[in-house]
Design an enzyme around this catalytic site. Structure first.
Site, PDB file in Angstrom:
ATOM      1  N   LYS A   1       0.842  -1.204   0.000  1.00 14.11           N
ATOM      2  CA  LYS A   1       0.000   0.000   0.000  1.00 14.11           C
ATOM      3  C   LYS A   1       0.879   1.256   0.000  1.00 14.11           C
ATOM      4  O   LYS A   1       0.599   2.216  -0.725  1.00 14.11           O
ATOM      5  CB  LYS A   1      -0.960  -0.019   1.204  1.00 14.11           C
ATOM      6  CG  LYS A   1      -2.046  -1.093   1.048  1.00 14.11           C
ATOM      7  CD  LYS A   1      -2.868  -1.339   2.312  1.00 14.11           C
ATOM      8  CE  LYS A   1      -3.788  -2.545   2.102  1.00 14.11           C
ATOM      9  NZ  LYS A   1      -4.579  -2.911   3.286  1.00 14.11           N
TER      10      LYS A   1
ATOM     11  N   GLN B   1      -5.065  -1.980   9.558  1.00 11.23           N
ATOM     12  CA  GLN B   1      -4.890  -3.270   8.907  1.00 11.23           C
ATOM     13  C   GLN B   1      -5.445  -4.391   9.790  1.00 11.23           C
ATOM     14  O   GLN B   1      -5.144  -4.467  10.984  1.00 11.23           O
ATOM     15  CB  GLN B   1      -3.398  -3.491   8.597  1.00 11.23           C
ATOM     16  CG  GLN B   1      -3.092  -4.720   7.760  1.00 11.23           C
ATOM     17  CD  GLN B   1      -3.627  -4.643   6.334  1.00 11.23           C
ATOM     18  OE1 GLN B   1      -3.799  -3.573   5.761  1.00 11.23           O
ATOM     19  NE2 GLN B   1      -3.914  -5.786   5.751  1.00 11.23           N
TER      20      GLN B   1
ATOM     21  N   ASP C   1     -11.296   2.249   3.708  1.00 10.48           N
ATOM     22  CA  ASP C   1     -11.540   0.804   3.573  1.00 10.48           C
ATOM     23  C   ASP C   1     -13.021   0.523   3.296  1.00 10.48           C
ATOM     24  O   ASP C   1     -13.379  -0.564   2.846  1.00 10.48           O
ATOM     25  CB  ASP C   1     -11.183   0.083   4.886  1.00 10.48           C
ATOM     26  CG  ASP C   1      -9.840  -0.625   4.833  1.00 10.48           C
ATOM     27  OD1 ASP C   1      -9.422  -1.017   3.733  1.00 10.48           O
ATOM     28  OD2 ASP C   1      -9.226  -0.782   5.904  1.00 10.48           O
TER      29      ASP C   1
HETATM   30  N1  GUN Z   1      -6.874  -7.277   5.827  1.00 13.41           N
HETATM   31  C1  GUN Z   1      -7.135  -7.977   4.700  1.00 13.41           C
HETATM   32  N2  GUN Z   1      -7.698  -7.176   3.773  1.00 13.41           N
HETATM   33  C2  GUN Z   1      -7.796  -5.950   4.329  1.00 13.41           C
HETATM   34  C3  GUN Z   1      -8.295  -4.705   3.854  1.00 13.41           C
HETATM   35  O1  GUN Z   1      -8.778  -4.550   2.742  1.00 13.41           O
HETATM   36  N3  GUN Z   1      -8.206  -3.674   4.741  1.00 13.41           N
HETATM   37  C4  GUN Z   1      -7.699  -3.810   5.985  1.00 13.41           C
HETATM   38  N4  GUN Z   1      -7.689  -2.751   6.764  1.00 13.41           N
HETATM   39  N5  GUN Z   1      -7.243  -4.956   6.456  1.00 13.41           N
HETATM   40  C5  GUN Z   1      -7.281  -6.018   5.622  1.00 13.41           C
END
Ligand code: GUN
Length: 293
Positions: free
Chosen positions: A52, A96, A119
């Protein structure tokens, strides 16, 4: 069989976002700023957050990772979130997942300001999304829609079978594909661990979305000839042949399923790279929205 190349599509869409960002900033707009909160040392989460950060650099966003000890208390984490909610520099942020067991993911998600929830996990965004209002769409479902659009895959009147009812993937994609207009207008069946006659149900799918998180669960006998198969699974398994000691497996037994499909996504290189693009899209949207206020 057509292979859906998520890596290639993601690279193209990232270029578009980079160009949009450059013109937005050139016209006096605030450079989008994304913060990722990472709790603990989970290997997969560290990798994802690294991807990211890299994507932010590529599209011209500012970004920062807030690294917190796995032992942080829930109330301390909620204070960090409050700080990010108040920080006028921050356009959007994510926490996350998964979080350590002693922290309630739901309380954390609900603490994030819906305007900064890039998200799209906050119930306000979920509610807005399923009623067709403007909202941040979660990254994985949005990435799937982008792939369907890119390959101009027909969805109207198709029977879409979604396997897995998670809040992050199964439930939202089932909703989105039932929406009016392209890429929607599907008749959707949402399958889960209690679904009776699962194999038979999946076999009726024109579009099958595997999002249950069980490696190689979907086998050739479950897939109708000519189906579109979207594989959301990413299970890390040990491997002696790969450099880093593990490999990624999807929820679909690719080698035997692929010959039956009209389109299929590989793992890795299918849905995965698209999720990052969707997060970048949401972050640019957040920066624009905040400037409009
Ligand atoms: N863990 C797995 N996929 C995601 C996501 O799209 N966002 C977040 N914050 N955690 C994750």
């Amino acid at each position: 069989m057509n292979l859906i190349n998520g890596k290639e599509v993601a690279a193209k869409l990232k270029q578009d976002i980079a160009a949009e960002t450059a013109s937005w900033v050139a016209s006096g707009g605030k450079r989008p700023y994304l913060v990722a909160v990472l709790v603990g040392e989970d290997g997969a989460s560290q990798t994802y957050v690294g991807h990211k950060e890299k994507a932010c650099r590529e599209v011209g966003f500012d970004s920062r990772v807030v690294r917190l000890d796995a032992g942080i208390s829930e109330s301390e984490l909620l204070e960090v979130i409050e700080g990010l909610n108040r920080d006028a520099e921050v356009d959007g942020f994510i926490v996350q997942l998964p979080l350590p067991k002693h922290i309630s993911e739901q309380r954390v998600i609900e603490a994030i300001s819906p305007e900064k929830d890039v998200d799209g996990f906050h119930p306000e965004n979920t509610g807005r999304m399923i009623t067709g209002l403007d909202a941040y769409i979660p990254a994985t479902p949005d990435g799937i829609l982008e792939l369907l659009k890119y390959y101009q895959i027909e969805t109207s009147g198709k029977h879409c079978v979604v396997i897995g009812r998670s809040n992050i993937v199964g439930r939202p994609i089932a909703n989105l594909l039932s929406m009016k207009g392209y890429p929607g207008d599907c008749t959707v069946t949402l399958c889960h661990s209690r679904t009776a006659n699962l194999k038979e149900v999946v076999r009726t799918g024109d579009i099958v979305i595997a999002a249950l998180g069980v490696a190689e669960f979907v086998t050739a006998d479950m897939i109708k000839e000519g189906a579109v198969v979207i594989d959301v699974g990413i299970t890390r398994v040990k491997s002696d042949t790969s450099k880093n000691g593990f490999k990624l497996l999807g929820d679909v037994k690719f080698d035997e399923v692929a010959p039956k499909c009209s389109y299929i996504t590989p793992v890795p290189g299918g849905v995965g790279p698209m999720t990052i693009v969707s997060l970048m899209k949401n972050t640019l949207k957040a920066a624009r929205r905040r400037s409009a206020k």
